[in-house]
Design a protein around this motif. Structure first.
Motif, PDB file in Angstrom:
ATOM      1  N   SER A  46       9.653 -13.464 -39.514  1.00 38.07           N
ATOM      2  CA  SER A  46       9.623 -13.442 -40.971  1.00 38.07           C
ATOM      3  C   SER A  46       8.199 -13.477 -41.507  1.00 38.07           C
ATOM      4  CB  SER A  46      10.411 -14.620 -41.538  1.00 38.07           C
ATOM      5  OG  SER A  46       9.852 -15.844 -41.124  1.00 38.07           O
ATOM      6  N   ASP A  47       7.218 -13.378 -40.632  1.00 38.66           N
ATOM      7  CA  ASP A  47       5.806 -13.464 -41.020  1.00 38.66           C
ATOM      8  C   ASP A  47       5.125 -12.109 -41.006  1.00 38.66           C
ATOM      9  OD1 ASP A  47       6.084 -16.413 -39.356  1.00 38.66           O
ATOM     10  OD2 ASP A  47       5.079 -16.410 -41.304  1.00 38.66           O
ATOM     11  N   THR A  48       4.446 -11.796 -42.109  1.00 38.96           N
ATOM     12  CA  THR A  48       3.521 -10.675 -42.096  1.00 38.96           C
ATOM     13  C   THR A  48       2.292 -11.109 -41.301  1.00 38.96           C
ATOM     14  OG1 THR A  48       4.271  -9.712 -44.177  1.00 38.96           O
ATOM     15  CG2 THR A  48       1.997  -9.307 -43.542  1.00 38.96           C
ATOM     16  N   MET A  49       1.823 -10.227 -40.437  1.00 39.69           N
ATOM     17  CA  MET A  49       0.711 -10.575 -39.547  1.00 39.69           C
ATOM     18  C   MET A  49      -0.453  -9.602 -39.731  1.00 39.69           C
ATOM     19  SD  MET A  49       1.846 -13.221 -37.897  1.00 39.69           S
ATOM     20  CE  MET A  49       0.615 -13.354 -36.589  1.00 39.69           C
ATOM     21  N   GLY A  50      -1.628 -10.067 -39.389  1.00 41.05           N
ATOM     22  CA  GLY A  50      -2.798  -9.215 -39.555  1.00 41.05           C
ATOM     23  C   GLY A  50      -3.800  -9.371 -38.426  1.00 41.05           C
TER      24      GLY A  50
ATOM     25  N   ARG B 272      -2.726  -4.771 -41.020  1.00 44.45           N
ATOM     26  CA  ARG B 272      -1.691  -5.725 -41.402  1.00 44.45           C
ATOM     27  C   ARG B 272      -0.343  -5.059 -41.246  1.00 44.45           C
ATOM     28  NH1 ARG B 272       0.836  -6.124 -46.495  1.00 44.45           N
ATOM     29  NH2 ARG B 272       1.516  -8.224 -47.124  1.00 44.45           N
ATOM     30  N   ILE B 273       0.656  -5.834 -40.855  1.00 46.00           N
ATOM     31  CA  ILE B 273       1.999  -5.304 -40.681  1.00 46.00           C
ATOM     32  C   ILE B 273       3.002  -6.299 -41.233  1.00 46.00           C
ATOM     33  CG2 ILE B 273       2.183  -6.252 -38.334  1.00 46.00           C
ATOM     34  CD1 ILE B 273       3.819  -3.728 -37.592  1.00 46.00           C
ATOM     35  N   THR B 274       3.968  -5.798 -41.979  1.00 44.60           N
ATOM     36  CA  THR B 274       4.977  -6.678 -42.551  1.00 44.60           C
ATOM     37  C   THR B 274       5.942  -7.178 -41.484  1.00 44.60           C
ATOM     38  OG1 THR B 274       6.218  -4.698 -43.183  1.00 44.60           O
ATOM     39  CG2 THR B 274       4.840  -5.729 -44.870  1.00 44.60           C
ATOM     40  N   SER B 275       6.759  -8.132 -41.850  1.00 46.26           N
ATOM     41  CA  SER B 275       7.590  -8.841 -40.876  1.00 46.26           C
ATOM     42  C   SER B 275       8.488  -7.918 -40.054  1.00 46.26           C
ATOM     43  CB  SER B 275       8.430  -9.898 -41.588  1.00 46.26           C
ATOM     44  OG  SER B 275       9.241  -9.298 -42.585  1.00 46.26           O
ATOM     45  N   GLY B 276       9.072  -6.921 -40.713  1.00 52.22           N
ATOM     46  CA  GLY B 276       9.946  -6.002 -40.000  1.00 52.22           C
ATOM     47  C   GLY B 276       9.233  -4.796 -39.426  1.00 52.22           C
TER      48      GLY B 276
ATOM     49  N   LYS C 155       7.706 -12.196 -29.928  1.00 48.03           N
ATOM     50  CA  LYS C 155       6.755 -12.916 -30.786  1.00 48.03           C
ATOM     51  C   LYS C 155       5.317 -12.492 -30.481  1.00 48.03           C
ATOM     52  CE  LYS C 155       9.317 -17.027 -32.157  1.00 48.03           C
ATOM     53  NZ  LYS C 155       9.236 -18.489 -32.360  1.00 48.03           N
ATOM     54  N   THR C 156       5.124 -11.212 -30.401  1.00 44.86           N
ATOM     55  CA  THR C 156       3.811 -10.690 -30.044  1.00 44.86           C
ATOM     56  C   THR C 156       3.393  -9.589 -31.002  1.00 44.86           C
ATOM     57  OG1 THR C 156       4.189 -11.215 -27.714  1.00 44.86           O
ATOM     58  CG2 THR C 156       2.424  -9.663 -28.205  1.00 44.86           C
ATOM     59  N   LEU C 157       2.141  -9.656 -31.402  1.00 49.45           N
ATOM     60  CA  LEU C 157       1.505  -8.672 -32.266  1.00 49.45           C
ATOM     61  C   LEU C 157       0.547  -7.848 -31.410  1.00 49.45           C
ATOM     62  CD1 LEU C 157       0.923  -7.840 -35.312  1.00 49.45           C
ATOM     63  CD2 LEU C 157      -1.011  -9.439 -35.160  1.00 49.45           C
TER      64      LEU C 157
ATOM     65  N   ALA D 217     -16.856  -6.298 -31.803  1.00 47.60           N
ATOM     66  CA  ALA D 217     -16.628  -7.499 -32.606  1.00 47.60           C
ATOM     67  C   ALA D 217     -15.662  -8.407 -31.849  1.00 47.60           C
ATOM     68  CB  ALA D 217     -16.031  -7.139 -33.959  1.00 47.60           C
ATOM     69  N   ARG D 218     -15.503  -9.593 -32.392  1.00 50.22           N
ATOM     70  CA  ARG D 218     -14.446 -10.472 -31.907  1.00 50.22           C
ATOM     71  C   ARG D 218     -13.241 -10.240 -32.819  1.00 50.22           C
ATOM     72  NH1 ARG D 218     -14.606 -13.987 -28.051  1.00 50.22           N
ATOM     73  NH2 ARG D 218     -12.962 -15.568 -27.864  1.00 50.22           N
ATOM     74  N   TYR D 219     -12.099 -10.008 -32.207  1.00 52.17           N
ATOM     75  CA  TYR D 219     -10.887  -9.662 -32.952  1.00 52.17           C
ATOM     76  C   TYR D 219      -9.943 -10.855 -33.002  1.00 52.17           C
ATOM     77  CZ  TYR D 219     -12.228  -4.778 -33.173  1.00 52.17           C
ATOM     78  OH  TYR D 219     -12.880  -3.602 -33.464  1.00 52.17           O
ATOM     79  N   TYR D 220      -9.432 -11.105 -34.206  1.00 50.55           N
ATOM     80  CA  TYR D 220      -8.572 -12.254 -34.448  1.00 50.55           C
ATOM     81  C   TYR D 220      -7.242 -11.816 -35.053  1.00 50.55           C
ATOM     82  CZ  TYR D 220     -12.990 -14.857 -34.233  1.00 50.55           C
ATOM     83  OH  TYR D 220     -14.192 -15.388 -33.845  1.00 50.55           O
ATOM     84  N   CYS D 221      -6.181 -12.498 -34.683  1.00 51.23           N
ATOM     85  CA  CYS D 221      -4.919 -12.304 -35.386  1.00 51.23           C
ATOM     86  C   CYS D 221      -4.652 -13.529 -36.260  1.00 51.23           C
ATOM     87  CB  CYS D 221      -3.756 -12.072 -34.426  1.00 51.23           C
ATOM     88  SG  CYS D 221      -3.341 -13.478 -33.383  1.00 51.23           S
ATOM     89  N   ALA D 222      -3.864 -13.322 -37.287  1.00 57.14           N
ATOM     90  CA  ALA D 222      -3.564 -14.400 -38.224  1.00 57.14           C
ATOM     91  C   ALA D 222      -2.269 -14.090 -38.950  1.00 57.14           C
ATOM     92  CB  ALA D 222      -4.698 -14.570 -39.224  1.00 57.14           C
ATOM     93  N   ALA D 223      -1.657 -15.137 -39.476  1.00 61.57           N
ATOM     94  CA  ALA D 223      -0.443 -14.984 -40.258  1.00 61.57           C
ATOM     95  C   ALA D 223      -0.797 -14.912 -41.742  1.00 61.57           C
ATOM     96  CB  ALA D 223       0.495 -16.155 -39.992  1.00 61.57           C
TER      97      ALA D 223
END
Length: 123
Positions: free
Chosen positions: A31-35, A50-54, A77-79, A92-98
């Motif tokens: 249910s989380d948009t992730m980026g 960025r990608i929406t939850s679905g 549960k993987t982006l 660069a250093r790449y980060y994921c976040a909610a």
């Protein structure tokens, strides 16, 4: 406790490809948009994708549009971030976040950051 763990970074030549992964735990994820964001030495952390939850809506920074693809597997549960035609300026250093709320391109709109994975593109 939310945990985001990035992996898949490394050293690659110009024009090469890498696939980054972000394994999530402690949040619903589906249910989380992730980026994805990135930060080069001496520079601000910047929005990448960025990608929406679905998975139905995706946004990209102009600098990566047409070269990077963001995707997700909610069952795992993987982006992901598939990076192609890499350039030295992608180093660069790449980060994921909610995503939390607000401007989808702003760092402050995201929470629960991972530790990042380093991508280095040699010329």
């Amino acid at each position: 406790q939310v945990q985001l763990v990035e992996s898949g970074g490394g050293l690659v030549q110009t024009g090469g490809s890498l696939r980054l992964s972000c394994a999530a735990s402690g949040l619903s994820f589906s249910s989380d948009t992730m980026g994805w964001f990135r930060q080069a030495p001496g520079k601000e952390r910047e929005f990448v994708a960025r990608i929406t939850s679905g998975g139905g809506i995706r946004h990209y920074a102009d600098s990566v549009k047409g070269r990077f693809i963001i995707s997700r597997d909610n069952a795992k549960k993987t982006l992901y971030l598939q990076m192609s035609r890499l350039k030295p300026e992608d180093t660069a250093r790449y980060y994921c976040a909610a995503y939390y709320s607000g401007d989808i391109y702003a760092r402050g709109s995201y929470k629960d950051w991972g530790q990042g994975t380093q991508v280095t593109v040699s010329s």
